[in-house]
Design an enzyme around this catalytic site. Structure first.
Site, PDB file in Angstrom:
ATOM      1  CB  SER A 163      -7.982 -25.056   1.731  1.00 34.50           C
ATOM      2  OG  SER A 163      -7.541 -26.089   0.882  1.00 34.50           O
ATOM      3  CG  ASP A 214      -6.305 -21.278  -5.804  1.00 40.71           C
ATOM      4  OD1 ASP A 214      -6.148 -22.285  -6.524  1.00 40.71           O
ATOM      5  OD2 ASP A 214      -6.989 -21.286  -4.762  1.00 40.71           O
ATOM      6  CG  HIS A 241      -5.057 -23.246  -2.320  1.00 38.16           C
ATOM      7  ND1 HIS A 241      -6.369 -23.013  -2.701  1.00 38.16           N
ATOM      8  CD2 HIS A 241      -5.110 -24.150  -1.309  1.00 38.16           C
ATOM      9  CE1 HIS A 241      -7.178 -23.749  -1.963  1.00 38.16           C
ATOM     10  NE2 HIS A 241      -6.437 -24.446  -1.114  1.00 38.16           N
TER      11      HIS A 241
END
Length: 262
Positions: A163, A214, A241
């Site tokens: 991320s 995601d 995610h």
């Protein structure tokens, strides 16, 4: 009779006082003398041959006042001797997490048990690392990560980047990919800042990881990272995610399979 009774009472009082004195002296001695046993020592002895995980605060060479916190796991000792790690791993983290995440997830311990040296850092402004003025350009963030590698003695690690940490890992991949053994992006941000041509020039072996659910960063990062010439893709079914948190066992298995290739 009265005299005898008084003598008996005095004797009992003397005996009671003696008993209390002995008990008190024993408690005082127990309190001040060093203990040779107890829960703490039993825990340490039980873990003598287990994983050694060190939490360390290290200053980076960027500034004498800059401190970067990281957690490090090393292979357990064998026969009282340290093992030489067969591979180095550097773990970054996402927006809502820090290095503690990898410890809680068991990733640090798992990597050490497989003979690897694993270092999980707190990025600037997260966890125990204060906000640092490192510049806003991609090159600045790449150089910051390079300085950290040099400080902690990581030569050519495999870089794991979920991320938000893509703000650091993607520039590092572009500017300093010769310092990476491998790359494991987990739906990182910033992949659209580089062109397909730039990605095609990178020779670093890569494991692209994302969660099936995601549909934002997972899909976007996959589209861009697919341009890396030496990559494999691992989609974690029914995961969001932060897919490595949804399915840690599946993530760990895929990661170990990838690391075994080096």
């Amino acid at each position: 009779m009265l005299r005898k009774t008084m003598h008996t009472c005095s004797f009992h009082r003397f005996g009671l006082l003696t008993f209390l004195f002995v008990v008190g002296a024993t408690l005082v001695a127990y309190y001040f003398l060093p203990h040779t046993s107890g829960p703490d020592q039993e825990f340490n002895m039980a873990n003598t041959n287990e994983l050694s995980v060190n939490a360390t605060v290290q200053k980076t060479p960027k500034s004498a006042s800059s401190e970067v916190f990281y957690r490090e796991s090393l292979p357990p000792e064998k026969g009282g001797e340290s093992q030489q790690p067969s591979l180095e791993i550097l773990l970054l983290h996402g927006q809502s997490f820090n290095s503690k995440t990898w410890e809680s997830l068991g990733t640090l311990k798992m990597l050490a048990q497989h003979g690897y040296r694993a270092v999980a850092m707190d990025l600037p402004g997260f966890g125990n690392t204060p906000h640092l003025e490192i510049g806003k350009m991609d090159k600045d963030r790449a150089d910051f990560l390079l300085a950290f590698l040099n400080t902690v003695g990581l030569q050519t690690p495999v870089l794991i980047s979920p991320s938000r940490s893509g703000h650091f890992s993607i520039p590092f991949l572009m500017f300093h990919n010769q310092r990476l053994k491998g790359f494991v992006p987990i739906a990182p941000v910033g992949t659209n800042h580089c062109s397909a041509e730039q990605y095609r020039k990178i020779q670093t072996p890569t494991l692209i990881v994302f969660g099936e659910l995601d549909t934002n960063l997972g899909v976007q990062s996959l589209k861009n990272l697919n341009n890396l010439p030496h990559h494999t893709v691992f989609k974690i079914p029914a995961a969001h995610h932060a897919c490595y948190l949804d399915e840690p066992d599946k993530f760990h298995d895929a990661l170990l399979d990838f690391l075994a290739k080096f």
